[in-house]
Scaffold this motif. Structure first.
Motif, short mmCIF file in Angstrom:
data_model
loop_
_atom_site.label_atom_id
_atom_site.label_comp_id
_atom_site.label_asym_id
_atom_site.label_seq_id
_atom_site.Cartn_x
_atom_site.Cartn_y
_atom_site.Cartn_z
N LEU A 86 56.98 -16.83 1.75
CA LEU A 86 55.98 -17.94 1.57
C LEU A 86 56.45 -18.91 0.40
O LEU A 86 55.82 -19.35 0.00
CB LEU A 86 55.58 -16.69 0.45
CG LEU A 86 53.70 -17.65 0.00
CD1 LEU A 86 53.04 -18.37 0.88
CD2 LEU A 86 53.09 -16.64 -0.97
N LEU A 87 57.65 -18.50 -0.34
CA LEU A 87 58.04 -19.07 -1.35
C LEU A 87 59.16 -20.54 -0.43
O LEU A 87 59.33 -21.69 -1.19
CB LEU A 87 58.84 -18.76 -1.78
CG LEU A 87 59.60 -19.24 -3.64
CD1 LEU A 87 58.68 -19.99 -4.72
CD2 LEU A 87 60.46 -18.05 -3.68
N VAL A 97 47.52 -21.19 -0.10
CA VAL A 97 48.55 -21.72 1.48
C VAL A 97 47.77 -23.29 1.51
O VAL A 97 47.43 -22.98 2.80
CB VAL A 97 49.10 -20.84 2.18
CG1 VAL A 97 50.11 -21.33 3.25
CG2 VAL A 97 49.49 -19.11 1.81
N ASP A 98 48.75 -23.45 1.96
CA ASP A 98 47.94 -24.99 2.27
C ASP A 98 48.21 -25.68 3.62
O ASP A 98 49.06 -24.87 4.09
CB ASP A 98 48.49 -26.32 1.19
CG ASP A 98 49.58 -26.72 1.16
OD1 ASP A 98 50.58 -26.62 2.05
OD2 ASP A 98 50.34 -27.33 0.06
N ALA A 99 47.61 -26.35 3.95
CA ALA A 99 47.86 -26.26 4.82
C ALA A 99 49.52 -27.30 5.50
O ALA A 99 49.77 -26.70 6.69
CB ALA A 99 47.25 -28.11 5.30
N VAL A 100 49.65 -27.71 4.84
CA VAL A 100 51.07 -28.23 4.89
C VAL A 100 52.05 -27.50 5.22
O VAL A 100 53.51 -26.82 6.10
CB VAL A 100 51.65 -29.45 4.02
CG1 VAL A 100 53.24 -29.64 4.13
CG2 VAL A 100 50.88 -30.86 4.06
N ALA A 101 52.10 -26.29 4.45
CA ALA A 101 52.87 -25.40 4.30
C ALA A 101 52.64 -23.92 5.50
O ALA A 101 53.91 -23.54 6.44
CB ALA A 101 52.02 -23.75 2.89
N TRP A 102 51.60 -24.54 5.74
CA TRP A 102 51.43 -23.31 7.28
C TRP A 102 51.36 -23.77 8.67
O TRP A 102 52.60 -23.16 9.29
CB TRP A 102 49.98 -23.93 7.80
CG TRP A 102 48.90 -22.98 8.95
CD1 TRP A 102 48.90 -23.78 10.12
CD2 TRP A 102 49.34 -21.90 8.85
NE1 TRP A 102 47.93 -23.23 11.07
CE2 TRP A 102 48.19 -20.99 10.43
CE3 TRP A 102 48.75 -20.36 8.27
CZ2 TRP A 102 48.25 -20.13 11.48
CZ3 TRP A 102 49.07 -19.69 8.97
CH2 TRP A 102 48.24 -19.54 10.33
#
Length: 226
Positions: A86-87, A97-102
């Motif tokens: 996650l980090l 958790v935003d969409a870019v991270a997903w």
């Protein structure tokens, strides 16, 4: 690209809303990942449904949902590793958790390039961010592999495993496992990629999420089940 019929389980208003929210991001992520615009759209639709589950005013996936996904579907049970992942994809430990991270997560999970997997996995293991794994880090990871009522026996097994791993991975024999050490070993023996704990979903978990996200072409079936 037409968005209003992307998902049959959502009505036209919801499909249109999805298109309005993610249109620019879809184009951006298609340029910076291995996915096509259609594949990014499908990945984000899965994300969008997690968001919808949080209520009409929600804008992001929660950390709780993220952890639940790893524990239930991906079958990754080490909470520290999940936190490190996650980090890595969010660059911080926000509550959401935003969409870019997903999309970034799926870009890593669906890659067939071993060098990218090596880089990602080492970053997850390298909890101090100093570029190497010392005996303390390896010992901490190994502790989870051996449990039992006989504490002396368990400690001996852990110690033997740490020695064995350093003998294998400390290529230059300087007392630590550097990225170069780790990379050299795993490039020759890819099965040792996750030697300190699972960082990638099992092929079963990957297949399920790929089916949901309509990205089956990106699944590497050569990866053994975890």
């Amino acid at each position: 690209m037409t968005m209003n019929k992307l998902d049959a389980t959502l009505d036209d208003v919801q499909n249109t809303r999805f298109g309005n929210i993610y249109h620019d991001l879809i184009k951006q992520m298609a340029k910076t990942t291995q996915f096509t615009e259609g594949e990014v759209s499908s990945i984000l639709m899965v994300y969008h449904k997690f968001v919808l589950a949080n209520g009409s005013k929600a804008k992001h996936m929660t950390k709780k949902q993220f952890f639940h996904l790893f524990l239930v579907l991906f079958k990754i049970f080490d909470l520290q590793i999940i936190e490190r992942i996650l980090l890595h994809i969010t660059l911080d430990m926000k509550k959401e958790v935003d969409a870019v991270a997903w999309v970034r997560l799926f870009s890593v999970f669906m890659t067939n390039k071993l060098d990218q997997k090596i880089k990602f996995t080492f970053q997850i293991y390298n909890i101090h961010g100093n570029g190497f794994l010392n005996r303390e880090i390896v010992q901490h990871a190994v502790e989870k592999f051996f449990v039992g009522e006989d504490e002396d026996e368990v400690n001996e097994l852990r110690s033997d495993m740490v020695d064995l791993l350093f003998k294998k991975f400390d290529v230059d024999k300087d007392g630590v496992i550097s990225f170069d050490d780790y990379s050299q070993v795993v490039m020759k023996q890819p099965m040792l990629l996750e030697f300190l704990g699972q960082c990638f979903p099992s092929i079963i978990g990957t297949t399920v999420i790929a089916l949901c996200a309509n990205i089956m072409s990106k699944v590497n079936f050569d990866k053994p089940c975890s």
